[in-house]
Enzyme design. Structure first.
Site, PDB file in Angstrom:
ATOM      1  N   LYS A  34      64.994  -4.842  36.670  1.00 52.83           N
ATOM      2  CA  LYS A  34      64.408  -4.123  35.557  1.00 52.83           C
ATOM      3  C   LYS A  34      65.150  -4.399  34.238  1.00 52.83           C
ATOM      4  O   LYS A  34      64.538  -4.760  33.232  1.00 52.83           O
ATOM      5  CB  LYS A  34      64.493  -2.636  35.896  1.00 52.83           C
ATOM      6  CG  LYS A  34      63.859  -1.688  34.993  1.00 52.83           C
ATOM      7  CD  LYS A  34      63.841  -0.316  35.674  1.00 52.83           C
ATOM      8  CE  LYS A  34      65.231   0.134  36.100  1.00 52.83           C
ATOM      9  NZ  LYS A  34      65.977   0.794  35.017  1.00 52.83           N
ATOM     10  N   THR A  35      66.456  -4.233  34.281  1.00 59.19           N
ATOM     11  CA  THR A  35      67.242  -4.457  33.076  1.00 59.19           C
ATOM     12  C   THR A  35      67.158  -5.907  32.636  1.00 59.19           C
ATOM     13  O   THR A  35      67.073  -6.217  31.447  1.00 59.19           O
ATOM     14  CB  THR A  35      68.718  -4.070  33.317  1.00 59.19           C
ATOM     15  OG1 THR A  35      68.756  -2.767  33.888  1.00 59.19           O
ATOM     16  CG2 THR A  35      69.510  -4.090  32.028  1.00 59.19           C
ATOM     17  N   ASP A 221      62.835   2.231  28.855  1.00 59.67           N
ATOM     18  CA  ASP A 221      63.410   2.107  30.182  1.00 59.67           C
ATOM     19  C   ASP A 221      63.285   3.454  30.896  1.00 59.67           C
ATOM     20  O   ASP A 221      63.212   4.492  30.254  1.00 59.67           O
ATOM     21  CB  ASP A 221      64.899   1.735  29.985  1.00 59.67           C
ATOM     22  CG  ASP A 221      65.536   1.287  31.274  1.00 59.67           C
ATOM     23  OD1 ASP A 221      64.791   0.991  32.235  1.00 59.67           O
ATOM     24  OD2 ASP A 221      66.777   1.212  31.315  1.00 59.67           O
ATOM     25  N   GLU A 222      63.280   3.431  32.217  1.00 66.48           N
ATOM     26  CA  GLU A 222      63.234   4.683  32.999  1.00 66.48           C
ATOM     27  C   GLU A 222      62.099   5.585  32.526  1.00 66.48           C
ATOM     28  O   GLU A 222      62.292   6.787  32.335  1.00 66.48           O
ATOM     29  CB  GLU A 222      64.564   5.450  32.882  1.00 66.48           C
ATOM     30  CG  GLU A 222      65.803   4.634  33.172  1.00 66.48           C
ATOM     31  CD  GLU A 222      66.045   4.398  34.654  1.00 66.48           C
ATOM     32  OE1 GLU A 222      65.116   4.682  35.471  1.00 66.48           O
ATOM     33  OE2 GLU A 222      67.112   3.900  35.003  1.00 66.48           O
ATOM     34  N   GLN A 252      61.896   6.865  41.471  1.00 63.40           N
ATOM     35  CA  GLN A 252      63.225   7.211  40.983  1.00 63.40           C
ATOM     36  C   GLN A 252      63.199   8.284  39.908  1.00 63.40           C
ATOM     37  O   GLN A 252      64.125   8.400  39.113  1.00 63.40           O
ATOM     38  CB  GLN A 252      63.931   5.961  40.459  1.00 63.40           C
ATOM     39  CG  GLN A 252      64.240   4.959  41.557  1.00 63.40           C
ATOM     40  CD  GLN A 252      65.083   3.800  41.034  1.00 63.40           C
ATOM     41  OE1 GLN A 252      66.238   3.958  40.709  1.00 63.40           O
ATOM     42  NE2 GLN A 252      64.465   2.629  40.952  1.00 63.40           N
ATOM     43  N   ARG A 622      71.547   2.217  45.630  1.00 63.96           N
ATOM     44  CA  ARG A 622      72.637   1.687  44.799  1.00 63.96           C
ATOM     45  C   ARG A 622      73.463   0.656  45.561  1.00 63.96           C
ATOM     46  O   ARG A 622      74.174  -0.140  44.979  1.00 63.96           O
ATOM     47  CB  ARG A 622      73.597   2.807  44.351  1.00 63.96           C
ATOM     48  CG  ARG A 622      73.025   3.897  43.478  1.00 63.96           C
ATOM     49  CD  ARG A 622      72.264   3.382  42.338  1.00 63.96           C
ATOM     50  NE  ARG A 622      70.843   3.346  42.641  1.00 63.96           N
ATOM     51  CZ  ARG A 622      69.952   2.662  41.941  1.00 63.96           C
ATOM     52  NH1 ARG A 622      70.331   1.957  40.913  1.00 63.96           N
ATOM     53  NH2 ARG A 622      68.680   2.656  42.297  1.00 63.96           N
TER      54      ARG A 622
END
Length: 666
Positions: A34-35, A221-222, A252, A622
């Site tokens: 994503k980043t 983002d998010e 998430q 994670r």
DNA sequence: CGTCAGCGGGTTTTT
DNA sequence: CCCGCTGACG
């Protein structure tokens, strides 16, 4: 320069990067890059499409995420260009807008920012005021909850036409007065910062247009964690250009309690939709466990994470007799893992549902003995990420209150905090008289203090109290003078001298031992100002001070307080499940995975269980290679030992992915 | 007005 | 268990 496979984009990632126009929804599963997509997309816009970096806006949820994006973008296009891209949290972005334009809403740009505890103090005062002193004040928790909810939705009042219910009416009255006070104090809080930004955009078309024109490409983002107010802000902001790219993962979404609306991402009106479900982080036992767990939720886009990394080790699960032994077992396993896999400490994270659990873990890490090539060592190095420690310390808040009062004279909340700190003879009785008069006569606190000192108003204060007030005003004046002629750091050093803070702290330290770090904290605070000043060399000191106080209130640049170079030292990373979002570690330990902790007992009542499941999903995903889940049979709760049950979520993970070990297995 | 001891009440997550 | 608050005393 590097040729790792992760440096090139897969077809869907490439599509997300190259689809620059219109409304783009990128559904990005955990670890799907994503980043990377966001940073490459910014780089693509700048380098391939010739968009000026300053025209790009990237909004993130946390400061950590913003910093990470800036770092990665610098790697792609160089620091000079990367610095011109606006990358910040929603709140920092709103702060910037409001500093520039909030005068249109009747505030001044010197506004203070209040945190949760400031609001709580105010609500307590208001409640006392409404109910009078004779009545016992009810527990404020339910009132606070109602108020928080209303405010996160940008409402100035609770629902209209509600049942004539005493408690709701009370909460409404509190809310009304809170709003009035905040305005009188020229103060905002986290919620109202967003709310007023939205209002500014709605009521001032010229301002909206100005900000619209500044950014032609907006990325968020998010996105699953945005609130209705944030949704409205972005819709307004991008209405003109039409270019909005949102990236997120409905699985998430873990900030529902703070007003996030899963609906935002589920119902996003897109012109292009791209799904990223190839995971580049974890081995498949980890992913399959996560998939199985999250399948228990109903409100979601169905997706299945997979990776090309093979099955990997199964997840390890152990149950310790109590919480101390659990923590010790984790410490032990960290050393074992290091030897076995060659991991560094910084590759390993310990994650927990609530901050309270960090204490016991720290204790175990500090005293753990282990063998290294250099001999026997005691203490595993660790770093707490995102703890709310520093800025919440009383000595820092007090000092900050002085600065707030100097920046924003109307900030009565800050003033009240420090009129009698350090003690200068203005006790509760005098304070009550002062605040009562100020409220009754609608006279701002600072003006009242000045009038009292000048003898224009008599409050019948004791000589001692009156002298204290005068002294207090002199101090503020002197510090202001000092700030005008010198640097901010010099001004603050002068302030510390002037109020004899050292002596005051020594006195506190004497009465309750183990507080000797307080003075150290103050010094650290001063050096952080110096650093800040160096970073912003050449700026005028009053605007610098404003910025510093604002940044600190938003916990921006908090890294300066978290040890010298966060992330540089080789240390195990400790943090909450929430803070871990967006990060990855070779090995993760999830501690306290018990039924009252995850799902948290308080969230089981309402719609919370799905969110708790997502929270555990976030924590699990994670881990890159190793994941250990632990719990204690018994755990001290409210000072008493109590039995715990394994989290219900553990039974949703197929047994074949789990390996149960004995807690004290070597 | 300041201090100290004793008491009851409370623990989710973050900008 | 660790606070913050209250109430008695100096």
């Amino acid at each position: 320069m590097s040729h790792k496979a992760s440096d090139s984009l897969n077809p869907n990632q490439a599509k997300a990067v190259r689809t620059t126009e219109g409304r783009v929804l990128v559904l990005a599963g955990a670890g799907s890059g994503k980043t990377k997509v966001l940073t490459h997309r910014a780089a693509f816009l700048i380098q391939e499409k010739g968009i000026p970096p300053s025209k790009i806006l990237g909004l993130t949820f946390t400061n950590k995420a913003a910093a990470e994006m800036r770092k990665r973008l610098s790697g792609l296009i160089g620091a000079t260009s990367a610095e011109q891209v606006t990358l910040s949290t929603f709140h920092s972005f709103c702060l910037r807008i409001l500093r520039e334009d909030i005068h249109r809403l009747g505030f001044t740009d010197a506004f203070s920012i209040y945190d949760e505890s400031d609001i709580e103090r105010m609500v307590t005062g208001i409640a006392k005021d409404i109910l009078g002193t004779e009545k016992q004040i009810p527990s404020l928790a339910p009132t606070m909850a109602l108020i928080a909810k209303a405010r996160s939705q940008g409402k100035l009042f609770l629902k209209e036409g509600m049942e004539p219910n005493w408690h709701d009416e009370f909460a409404n009255e509190v809310l009304k007065r809170l709003g009035q006070s905040m305005r009188a104090y020229n103060a905002l809080d986290f919620d109202s910062m967003l709310f007023f930004t939205k209002q500014l955009f709605e009521e001032c078309p010229d301002i909206l247009e100005k900000w619209q024109d500044r950014f032609s490409y907006v990325m968020i983002d998010e996105y699953q964690d945005t609130s209705p107010v944030q949704y409205q802000i972005t819709e307004l902001l991008t209405r003109k250009s039409g270019n909005l790219c949102v990236v997120g993962d409905d699985d998430q979404s873990i900030y529902g309690w703070r007003g996030a609306h899963l609906k935002n991402i589920l119902d996003f009106q897109y012109t292009h939709r791209i799904t990223l479900d190839q995971n580049y982080r974890s081995t498949n036992h980890i992913l399959k466990s996560a998939n199985a767990l999250i399948a228990g939720n109903t409100m979601r886009h169905e997706k299945n994470l997979w990776s090309g990394f093979g099955d990997g080790d199964p997840l390890e699960v152990f149950v310790a007799p109590d919480e101390m032994m659990e923590a010790e077992a984790i410490a032990h396993r960290i050393i074992k893992l290091k030897e076995l896999k060659g991991f560094a400490f910084r590759d390993i994270a310990i994650l927990y549902r609530s901050n309270a659990l960090s204490r016991i873990m720290e204790k175990a890490l500090l005293k753990h003995m282990y063998v290294t090539p250099g001999g026997v060592k005691r203490g595993i190095p660790y770093e707490i990420v995102g703890g709310t420690e520093f800025y919440e310390r009383r000595e820092i808040k007090d000092l900050l209150a002085y600065l707030k009062a100097i920046v924003n004279e109307k900030d009565a909340e800050a003033l009240l905090r420090i009129i009698n700190y350090p003690r200068r003879g203005v006790g509760d009785e005098s304070l009550d008289r002062i605040t009562a008069f100020s409220r009754k006569e609608k006279l701002p606190l600072m003006e009242l203090l000045k009038k009292t000192a000048a003898g224009e108003v008599s409050l019948d204060l004791s000589n001692q109290a009156l002298a204290g007030v005068k002294q207090f005003l002199h101090i503020l004046e002197d510090v202001q003078g000092k700030l005008k002629e010198g640097s901010v750091a010099q001004g603050v050093e002068f302030l510390i001298e002037r109020i004899r803070l050292k002596a005051a702290i020594d006195l506190e330290v004497k009465s309750q031992k183990g507080q000797d770090f307080k003075w150290e904290n103050v010094q650290e605070f001063v050096s952080s100002i110096q650093e800040f000043e160096e970073e912003h060399a050449g700026e005028e000191s009053s605007s610098l001070l404003k910025k510093f106080v604002g940044d600190l209130s938003l916990k921006n640049n908090l890294a300066r307080f978290e040890g010298k170079d966060s992330g540089q030292t080789d240390a195990v990373q400790l943090m909450t499940f929430h803070s871990s979002k967006g990060l990855e570690f070779k090995a993760c330990f999830l501690m306290g995975v018990e039924d009252h902790i995850v799902p948290h007992e308080k969230s089981v009542l309402d719609v919370g269980v799905e969110e708790e499941r997502r929270l555990l999903y976030v924590a699990i995903t994670r881990a890159m290679r190793n994941l250990t889940i632990s719990m204690a049979k018994e755990r001290k709760r409210l000072g008493k030992q109590a039995v715990s049950r394994p989290s219900r979520f553990l039974f949703e993970i197929p047994k074949e992915y789990l390996k149960t070990t004995k807690w004290d297995e070597v």
